[in-house]
Design a protein around this motif. Structure first.
Motif, PDB file in Angstrom:
ATOM      1  N   ALA A  93       0.908  -1.139   0.027  1.00  0.00           N
ATOM      2  CA  ALA A  93       0.044  -0.046  -0.118  1.00  0.00           C
ATOM      3  C   ALA A  93       0.893   1.304  -0.139  1.00  0.00           C
ATOM      4  CB  ALA A  93      -0.875  -0.048   1.228  1.00  0.00           C
ATOM      5  N   PRO A  94       0.348   2.456  -0.625  1.00  0.00           N
ATOM      6  CA  PRO A  94       1.103   3.703  -0.501  1.00  0.00           C
ATOM      7  C   PRO A  94       1.523   3.941   0.993  1.00  0.00           C
ATOM      8  CG  PRO A  94      -0.812   3.801  -1.631  1.00  0.00           C
ATOM      9  CD  PRO A  94      -1.110   2.492  -1.065  1.00  0.00           C
ATOM     10  N   GLY A  95       2.834   4.322   1.014  1.00  0.00           N
ATOM     11  CA  GLY A  95       3.852   4.535   2.129  1.00  0.00           C
ATOM     12  C   GLY A  95       3.919   3.636   3.130  1.00  0.00           C
ATOM     13  N   LYS A  96       3.629   2.288   2.735  1.00  0.00           N
ATOM     14  CA  LYS A  96       3.933   1.029   3.639  1.00  0.00           C
ATOM     15  C   LYS A  96       4.919   0.172   2.997  1.00  0.00           C
ATOM     16  CE  LYS A  96      -0.644   1.351   5.778  1.00  0.00           C
ATOM     17  NZ  LYS A  96      -1.591   0.432   6.439  1.00  0.00           N
ATOM     18  N   GLU A  97       5.298  -0.753   3.651  1.00  0.00           N
ATOM     19  CA  GLU A  97       6.174  -1.833   3.229  1.00  0.00           C
ATOM     20  C   GLU A  97       5.459  -2.881   2.493  1.00  0.00           C
ATOM     21  OE1 GLU A  97      10.104  -1.240   6.645  1.00  0.00           O
ATOM     22  OE2 GLU A  97       8.685  -3.245   6.225  1.00  0.00           O
ATOM     23  N   ARG A  98       6.412  -3.664   1.658  1.00  0.00           N
ATOM     24  CA  ARG A  98       5.720  -4.791   1.150  1.00  0.00           C
ATOM     25  C   ARG A  98       5.342  -5.741   2.040  1.00  0.00           C
ATOM     26  NH1 ARG A  98       8.730  -7.125  -4.165  1.00  0.00           N
ATOM     27  NH2 ARG A  98       7.868  -5.104  -4.655  1.00  0.00           N
ATOM     28  N   GLU A  99       3.950  -6.424   2.060  1.00  0.00           N
ATOM     29  CA  GLU A  99       3.730  -7.596   3.139  1.00  0.00           C
ATOM     30  C   GLU A  99       3.302  -8.801   2.423  1.00  0.00           C
ATOM     31  OE1 GLU A  99       0.547  -6.199   5.881  1.00  0.00           O
ATOM     32  OE2 GLU A  99      -0.639  -5.781   4.011  1.00  0.00           O
ATOM     33  N   PHE A 100       3.602  -9.943   3.121  1.00  0.00           N
ATOM     34  CA  PHE A 100       2.928 -11.055   2.679  1.00  0.00           C
ATOM     35  C   PHE A 100       1.491 -11.421   2.726  1.00  0.00           C
ATOM     36  CE2 PHE A 100       3.029 -15.509   1.923  1.00  0.00           C
ATOM     37  CZ  PHE A 100       2.211 -16.038   2.889  1.00  0.00           C
ATOM     38  N   VAL A 101       0.877 -11.826   1.727  1.00  0.00           N
ATOM     39  CA  VAL A 101      -0.594 -12.049   1.719  1.00  0.00           C
ATOM     40  C   VAL A 101      -0.693 -13.587   1.909  1.00  0.00           C
ATOM     41  CG1 VAL A 101      -2.593 -11.785   0.439  1.00  0.00           C
ATOM     42  CG2 VAL A 101      -0.837 -10.001   0.580  1.00  0.00           C
ATOM     43  N   SER A 102      -0.253 -14.403   0.897  1.00  0.00           N
ATOM     44  CA  SER A 102      -0.602 -15.693   0.872  1.00  0.00           C
ATOM     45  C   SER A 102       0.474 -16.430   0.029  1.00  0.00           C
ATOM     46  CB  SER A 102      -1.886 -15.878   0.387  1.00  0.00           C
ATOM     47  OG  SER A 102      -2.201 -17.447   0.195  1.00  0.00           O
ATOM     48  N   ALA A 103       0.484 -17.927   0.122  1.00  0.00           N
ATOM     49  CA  ALA A 103       1.409 -18.639  -0.678  1.00  0.00           C
ATOM     50  C   ALA A 103       1.174 -20.009  -0.685  1.00  0.00           C
ATOM     51  CB  ALA A 103       2.891 -18.691  -0.068  1.00  0.00           C
ATOM     52  N   ILE A 104       1.566 -20.605  -1.903  1.00  0.00           N
ATOM     53  CA  ILE A 104       1.120 -22.260  -1.918  1.00  0.00           C
ATOM     54  C   ILE A 104       2.406 -22.765  -2.478  1.00  0.00           C
ATOM     55  CG2 ILE A 104       0.556 -21.479  -4.468  1.00  0.00           C
ATOM     56  CD1 ILE A 104      -1.750 -23.471  -4.113  1.00  0.00           C
ATOM     57  N   THR A 105       2.741 -24.123  -2.066  1.00  0.00           N
ATOM     58  CA  THR A 105       3.792 -24.634  -2.327  1.00  0.00           C
ATOM     59  C   THR A 105       3.709 -25.179  -3.765  1.00  0.00           C
ATOM     60  OG1 THR A 105       2.791 -26.605  -1.456  1.00  0.00           O
ATOM     61  CG2 THR A 105       4.352 -25.474  -0.128  1.00  0.00           C
ATOM     62  N   TRP A 106       4.851 -25.818  -4.398  1.00  0.00           N
ATOM     63  CA  TRP A 106       4.839 -26.162  -5.722  1.00  0.00           C
ATOM     64  C   TRP A 106       3.767 -27.258  -6.083  1.00  0.00           C
ATOM     65  CZ3 TRP A 106       6.406 -30.941  -7.486  1.00  0.00           C
ATOM     66  CH2 TRP A 106       6.982 -31.852  -6.406  1.00  0.00           C
ATOM     67  N   THR A 107       3.731 -28.208  -4.959  1.00  0.00           N
ATOM     68  CA  THR A 107       2.694 -29.402  -5.142  1.00  0.00           C
ATOM     69  C   THR A 107       1.028 -28.922  -5.193  1.00  0.00           C
ATOM     70  OG1 THR A 107       2.524 -29.755  -2.816  1.00  0.00           O
ATOM     71  CG2 THR A 107       4.375 -30.894  -4.133  1.00  0.00           C
ATOM     72  N   ALA A 136       6.965 -16.506   3.129  1.00  0.00           N
ATOM     73  CA  ALA A 136       6.682 -14.855   3.450  1.00  0.00           C
ATOM     74  C   ALA A 136       7.589 -14.034   3.385  1.00  0.00           C
ATOM     75  CB  ALA A 136       6.111 -15.260   4.844  1.00  0.00           C
ATOM     76  N   THR A 137       8.902 -14.274   3.069  1.00  0.00           N
ATOM     77  CA  THR A 137       9.885 -13.384   2.934  1.00  0.00           C
ATOM     78  C   THR A 137      10.184 -12.771   1.687  1.00  0.00           C
ATOM     79  OG1 THR A 137      10.896 -14.435   4.866  1.00  0.00           O
ATOM     80  CG2 THR A 137      12.422 -12.961   3.550  1.00  0.00           C
ATOM     81  N   PRO A 138       9.861 -11.567   1.383  1.00  0.00           N
ATOM     82  CA  PRO A 138      10.118 -11.245  -0.159  1.00  0.00           C
ATOM     83  C   PRO A 138      11.532 -11.294  -0.635  1.00  0.00           C
ATOM     84  CG  PRO A 138       9.041  -9.595   1.106  1.00  0.00           C
ATOM     85  CD  PRO A 138       9.441 -10.647   2.222  1.00  0.00           C
ATOM     86  N   THR A 165      -6.709  -2.402   0.222  1.00  0.00           N
ATOM     87  CA  THR A 165      -6.149  -1.781  -0.948  1.00  0.00           C
ATOM     88  C   THR A 165      -4.793  -1.635  -1.134  1.00  0.00           C
ATOM     89  OG1 THR A 165      -8.278  -0.128  -0.872  1.00  0.00           O
ATOM     90  CG2 THR A 165      -6.141   0.820  -2.069  1.00  0.00           C
ATOM     91  N   ALA A 166      -4.175  -1.769  -2.323  1.00  0.00           N
ATOM     92  CA  ALA A 166      -2.756  -1.939  -2.557  1.00  0.00           C
ATOM     93  C   ALA A 166      -2.636  -2.448  -3.894  1.00  0.00           C
ATOM     94  CB  ALA A 166      -2.026  -3.107  -1.485  1.00  0.00           C
ATOM     95  N   VAL A 167      -1.220  -2.614  -4.189  1.00  0.00           N
ATOM     96  CA  VAL A 167      -0.909  -3.062  -5.575  1.00  0.00           C
ATOM     97  C   VAL A 167      -0.391  -4.822  -5.016  1.00  0.00           C
ATOM     98  CG1 VAL A 167       0.954  -3.265  -7.141  1.00  0.00           C
ATOM     99  CG2 VAL A 167       0.002  -1.133  -6.500  1.00  0.00           C
ATOM    100  N   TYR A 168      -0.794  -5.674  -5.717  1.00  0.00           N
ATOM    101  CA  TYR A 168      -0.728  -7.134  -5.382  1.00  0.00           C
ATOM    102  C   TYR A 168       0.208  -7.555  -6.506  1.00  0.00           C
ATOM    103  CZ  TYR A 168      -4.475  -6.894  -1.663  1.00  0.00           C
ATOM    104  OH  TYR A 168      -5.162  -6.927  -0.733  1.00  0.00           O
ATOM    105  N   CYS A 169       1.316  -7.995  -6.161  1.00  0.00           N
ATOM    106  CA  CYS A 169       2.137  -8.716  -6.891  1.00  0.00           C
ATOM    107  C   CYS A 169       2.348 -10.234  -6.180  1.00  0.00           C
ATOM    108  CB  CYS A 169       3.612  -8.409  -6.490  1.00  0.00           C
ATOM    109  SG  CYS A 169       3.552  -6.505  -7.030  1.00  0.00           S
ATOM    110  N   CYS A 170       2.545 -11.282  -7.313  1.00  0.00           N
ATOM    111  CA  CYS A 170       2.932 -12.350  -7.335  1.00  0.00           C
ATOM    112  C   CYS A 170       4.441 -12.574  -7.500  1.00  0.00           C
ATOM    113  CB  CYS A 170       2.161 -13.232  -8.287  1.00  0.00           C
ATOM    114  SG  CYS A 170       2.480 -13.315 -10.219  1.00  0.00           S
ATOM    115  N   ALA A 171       4.824 -13.895  -6.998  1.00  0.00           N
ATOM    116  CA  ALA A 171       6.393 -13.994  -6.680  1.00  0.00           C
ATOM    117  C   ALA A 171       6.376 -15.431  -7.022  1.00  0.00           C
ATOM    118  CB  ALA A 171       6.899 -13.359  -5.818  1.00  0.00           C
TER     119      ALA A 171
END
Length: 127
Positions: free
Chosen positions: A40-54, A109-111, A91-97
């Motif tokens: 979000a504007p003015g905030k650090e990137r934060e973890f939302v969710s993740a899924i393993t390769w399986t 959970a670690t960018p 509200t934020a910009v959502y990125c996948c990784a």
């Protein structure tokens, strides 16, 4: 090399839903664990969710647990984030990784642990 392209963002009223998609290039998508992060504007990137390769293990930030659902379709090289009961604070910009590192929560959970990033999609939730 993996290229990630997010889609599905937009403007929605509080209480509404959106489904984000992250399409990946490359033939080795199924070997990558995937994560969603937001900033979000003015905030650090934060973890939302993740899924393993399986796809057998999923993780969620406490702030979205019970409202968001992550899933993946390895045949389509795509990971999804279903977002329900949206709040203005989502509200934020959502990125996948993507990463081929260990599929533990500490890692996913670690960018800094992620190897590839998409450019993001804007999600705006109005009150």
């Amino acid at each position: 090399q993996v290229q990630l392209v997010e889609s599905g963002g937009g403007l929605v009223q509080a209480g509404g839903s959106l489904r984000l998609s992250c399409a990946a290039s490359g033939r080795t998508f199924s070997s990558y664990s995937m994560g969603w992060f937001r900033q979000a504007p003015g905030k650090e990137r934060e973890f939302v969710s993740a899924i393993t390769w399986t796809g057998t293990t999923t993780y969620y930030a406490n702030s979205v647990k019970g409202r968001f659902t992550i899933s993946r379709d390895n045949a389509k090289n795509t990971v999804y984030l279903q977002m329900n009961s949206l709040k203005p604070e989502d509200t934020a910009v959502y990125c996948c990784a993507a990463t081929q590192k260990s599929g533990t929560l500490i890692t996913l959970a670690t960018p800094a642990a992620m190897d590839y990033w998409g450019r993001g999609t804007q999600v705006t939730v109005s009150s």
